[in-house]
Design an enzyme around this catalytic site. Sequence first.
Site, PDB file in Angstrom:
ATOM      1  CG  ASP A   1       4.455  -5.677   1.501  1.00  0.00           C
ATOM      2  OD1 ASP A   1       4.957  -4.584   1.176  1.00  0.00           O
ATOM      3  OD2 ASP A   1       4.055  -6.540   0.690  1.00  0.00           O
ATOM      4  CG  HIS A   2       6.751   0.770   4.291  1.00  0.00           C
ATOM      5  ND1 HIS A   2       5.578   1.494   4.330  1.00  0.00           N
ATOM      6  CD2 HIS A   2       7.666   1.542   4.932  1.00  0.00           C
ATOM      7  CE1 HIS A   2       5.780   2.648   4.956  1.00  0.00           C
ATOM      8  NE2 HIS A   2       7.037   2.693   5.330  1.00  0.00           N
ATOM      9  NE  ARG A   3       4.707  -4.994  -1.930  1.00  0.00           N
ATOM     10  CZ  ARG A   3       4.444  -6.130  -2.584  1.00  0.00           C
ATOM     11  NH1 ARG A   3       4.473  -6.149  -3.900  1.00  0.00           N
ATOM     12  NH2 ARG A   3       4.169  -7.234  -1.925  1.00  0.00           N
TER      13      ARG A   3
END
Length: 413
Positions: free
Chosen positions: A385-387
């Site tokens: 998850d690049h968040r």
Amino acid sequence: MKKDIILPEIADNVVTGYLASVLVSVGDVIEEDQSIIEVETDKATTDIPSSFGGKIIDIKVNAGDEIRVGQVIMVLEVEESEEAEEKKSPVVIPDLPVPKESGIRDPVEVAPKASILVPASPSVRRFARELGVDINRVKGSGKDGRISDDDVKAHTKAVIQGGSTQSNLQTAYAEVPDFSQWGTINNEPMSRIRQITAESTLNSWQTIPQVVQFNKADITELEKFRQMSKTQVDKVGGKLTMTAILLKVSALALRQFPKFNASVDMKNKQVIYKDFVNIGVAVDTPQGLLVPIVRDADKKSLTELSIEIGQLAEKARNKKLTAEEMHGGNFTISNLGGIGGTAFTPIVYPHQVAILGVSKAIMEQVYRDEKFEARLLMPLSLSYDHRLIDGADGARFMGWICKVMEQPFSLWL
Ligand code: CAO
């Protein structure tokens, strides 16, 4: 004190079902919400949780029976504290009309309707939990605001809508064409497992910005170690497979890189770090994909993990997993290596931030020490998850895993 467990509402407008299996035995001490039977209807197969905890002293139904909402299915010996607890949080009783037939009690006669809890049957509550939906936020469309599976789905859709483009949604829930115009078709309702997988992967795909990092781990030495140690693990009832080894390595990696063991809470703009390492293992079953959770994987030895995965996979294939055994994972491993393929991109599970995909290890030519050598390489793909996780974090995490796989004896250190 003795208390009856009655069959709660199974699904909207379903009054009878077929008892596929009994998941507990007389003498078992069960907890509230533990699955006790599995019921098949023409709509789906679902397991039914107990509405309270206690010791089972009688089971009044058998696999194969046709059973009805409101029917007494088991009798429990309940401790005083359980009763007190139950008075504080009364069980929500379904309000479906129940035919007055012998042996079947109208559930409303059994307990008063709860006024403080949102009205939803245990199966609907479970469905919401499985999708990661807070049931208290769902608006019920039934009588007195009663919540159905469809309400939970509508809520999920609305949440997804909030975080995605309208065109995505329109595609996901669009009307399908009438395929019968081109040939014979057969419409089959989705099983419960298929529905959950569909909703949860859709939710993940539309809400988690995912990146995939690929690596190949040189497992030549590790495979020698596995072959050498297999018999030792066999003797205590386990099977030393690559999945067990990956579980051990991932558990250590999650301790080393706590971000990968965390969850993103966008609503409160915070990152939730967890001081426990629970890892899901994707298991392919005739019913579909199931993901049992290995708890505290970092605290267990390779042998213990080998035994536990074998047991959980067996339970998954025999439809014996409890809801408890499928909840609370922080990270997931999906090993398709026993089946085949060179690489794939797994989807991160909702409320997790990464998943490790594993493909089949094969011999390849590798340039080492100024010459080509045949080495066993295992393709790994880490979706994250690049968040929360940046590319450099992903590369470091994978690099660490590959290094440990390449130098298996570092596991001991
Ligand atoms: N590369 C090479 N060999 C592998 C391997 C890999 N990546 N993974 C497993 N193997 C080997 C095992 O070590 C074992 O070898 P031996 O028989 O010599 O000991 C053999 O293949 C068979 O393994 P297995 O399948 O019995 O056991 P496992 O622990 O490797 O896998 C499980 C268990 C539950 C992960 C697997 O059975 C399974 O269900 N996989 C599918 C997961 C899935 O569906 N993922 C997709 C989810 S997203 O759509």
